[in-house]
Design a protein around this motif. Structure first.
Motif: not given
Length: 502
Positions: A114-116, A120-121, A229
């Motif tokens: 997961t990356r922001e 948003k994730r 997410y």
């Protein structure tokens, strides 16, 4: 530039192979296009996320593939790259964070993450993780189907037929139709239809069976609803597009399009295609999981017609009718003589010698029939050659097993029942393949009768006397049908015959 935020380029489902007959990627001449695209990503200073199925390891030898693709691995390793394996390259998963693969490309492998972006994730994964039939790293029916398709592609010498159709696509249509016919037949016989049928077709991936796209989307949504997410970015289905602002699919490079996503640091997602050496932005396609594919509607409306259409596509008409005619006559005469002889064998109570003779006679028949099928396959077109080889090998194996275990009545019944059922099914398929060479209705009748006999044998109580009469009747019927097909079948006009040099 190192500390600056970068655009993310997302691709998936390339299914790169070793350049052989099974390699759809190479058949589509995609290697040069991919390398130009990688140069573009580098020139844009972007990050490249490869979300699974980069390699086609369901059909390829892993070490040969990597050796053949060394130059591509070198180019990939020079980029800012993250590679998440999918279900077709899941064999690499356990190499993540190990030093067992020394090429620097494999240091970029990682599990879904997961990356922001833009508050948003974003969850980056292949997509099979939420697919109930393809999650995990164990081989399933989807992989087995790909292996069978690979064998057909080897026989064909290419992943594409002469008409341009994909061998795997046509086989999948044929298999879907046969499974539909089978399920309807079972439902009719049992007078009920179960609500959930865990059939092999359900175990295909959404790319192999588009009917399963809805199940895949439901799985993604269920995981998103847990709060893990906000946005899912993935591949797996080969269908590029979006659903609302929470699902984005990068599509595939295995088909006619070379699709990818470009995501800016603020989380804006764009859809593009690599075409003629440049990136072309398109309107984001819409993924509609509730829209039933046209192929599925056609199969449900008339599965028999769908199966016939697929069979006609993948099984070309043979160019040597006389050889196949003599093989049919020989196999028919063999079956008829063994069937007539079986009627003269006494297998009553206490006659173990008679039972043993019956078993030996059938084993000899199966071995001879298998040898004839293999001989008949020598000069056939690729797919028909495969069909004959399958029947020949199956007959030889049956003969050997009957010789070893056929003295047990129960075992003999099961073996012969399965043989009759499978032989009948193959003869029904051959009635389609041989259309235009012999009168196909003869083989169709033979196949149907054999299939029904197989079912009778499988449900018949294990008793020697009735088994003898059913077996003798089956062989006589089967042999007579093949003789009729070989002797009275319609010949091709001389003008239509194709010489080997043509």
């Amino acid at each position: 530039m190192d500390g600056a935020a970068r655009d993310i380029f997302v691709i998936s489902d390339l299914h790169i192979g070793d350049g052989g007959a099974r390699d759809n990627f190479e058949a589509g001449k995609k290697t040069s296009q991919l390398r130009a695209f990688l140069d573009h990503v580098g020139s844009e200073g972007g990050e490249l996320f490869i979300l699974g199925d980069l390699f086609e390891l369901w059909q390829m030898n892993l070490s040969l593939l990597f050796v053949k693709r060394r130059a591509l691995l070198d180019q990939l390793a020079a980029l800012r790259l993250v590679y998440v394996p999918g279900n077709h390259d899941v064999d690499l998963v356990h190499f993540i964070e190990t030093d067992l693969l020394n090429h620097p490309f494999f240091a970029c492998m990682r599990a879904p993450f997961t990356r922001e972006l833009g508050g948003k994730r974003f969850r980056f994964c292949h997509g099979h993780e939420t697919d109930p039939f393809n999650a995990g790293d164990e081989p399933g029916f989807g992989r087995m189907f790909s292996i069978l398709a690979g064998v057909a592609e080897d026989e064909n010498g290419s992943p594409h037929l002469k008409g341009g159709e994909s061998v795997e696509d046509v086989l999948e249509k044929f298999g879907d139709s046969i499974l539909t016919i089978w399920k309807r037949t079972v439902a009719t016989m049992s007078q009920r239809v179960t609500e959930r049928d865990p059939s092999p077709s359900g175990a295909l991936t959404p790319a192999q069976n588009p009917d399963r796209l809805g199940e895949h989307v439901v799985g993604v949504r269920a995981e998103l609803d847990t709060g893990a997410y906000d946005v899912a970015v993935l591949g797996h289905t080969h269908k590029a597009g979006s659903i609302g602002d929470w699902y984005f699919n990068s599509g595939s490079w295995a088909g006619p399009l070379n699709s990818f996503l470009r995501i800016s640091p603020d989380g804006h997602v764009r859809y593009l295609e690599w075409k003629d050496g440049r990136a072309v932005e398109r309107a984001m396609p819409l993924v509609l999981p509730d829209a039933e594919p046209e192929r599925a509607r056609a199969a449900k409306k008339s599965p028999v017609a769908a199966a016939l259409a697929a069979a006609r596509t993948i099984f070309p008409k043979p160019t040597r009718p006389e050889r196949s005619r003599w093989i049919l006559i020989a196999q028919g005469a063999l079956a008829l003589s063994v069937g007539a002889g079986a009627l003269m064998i006494s297998v009553g109570q206490g006659s173990s010698a008679g039972w043993r003779l019956l078993v030996l006679a059938f084993a000899a028949y199966a071995l001879a029939d298998g040898a004839l099928s293999l001989v008949g396959a020598l000069r056939e077109p690729p797919i028909r050659r495969l069909l004959s080889r399958v029947r020949g090998v199956a007959s030889l194996l049956l003969g050997l097993v009957v010789l070893r275990r056929g003295d047990v009545v129960e075992m003999f019944v099961v073996l012969v029942g399965f043989f009759a059922f499978i032989s009948g099914a193959l003869r029904v398929a051959a009635s389609i393949v041989l259309k235009g060479m012999v009168e196909s209705r003869w083989l169709f009748v033979v196949g149907v009768g054999s299939t029904l006999t197989g079912l009778v044998l499988l449900f018949l109580p294990a008793s020697a006397v009735p088994l003898k009469f059913v077996l003798a009747g089956y062989l006589c019927y089967y042999g007579a049908g093949e003789l009729l097909a070989g002797v009275f079948g319609q010949r091709l006009p001389r003008a239509a015959a194709v010489r080997p040099s043509a």
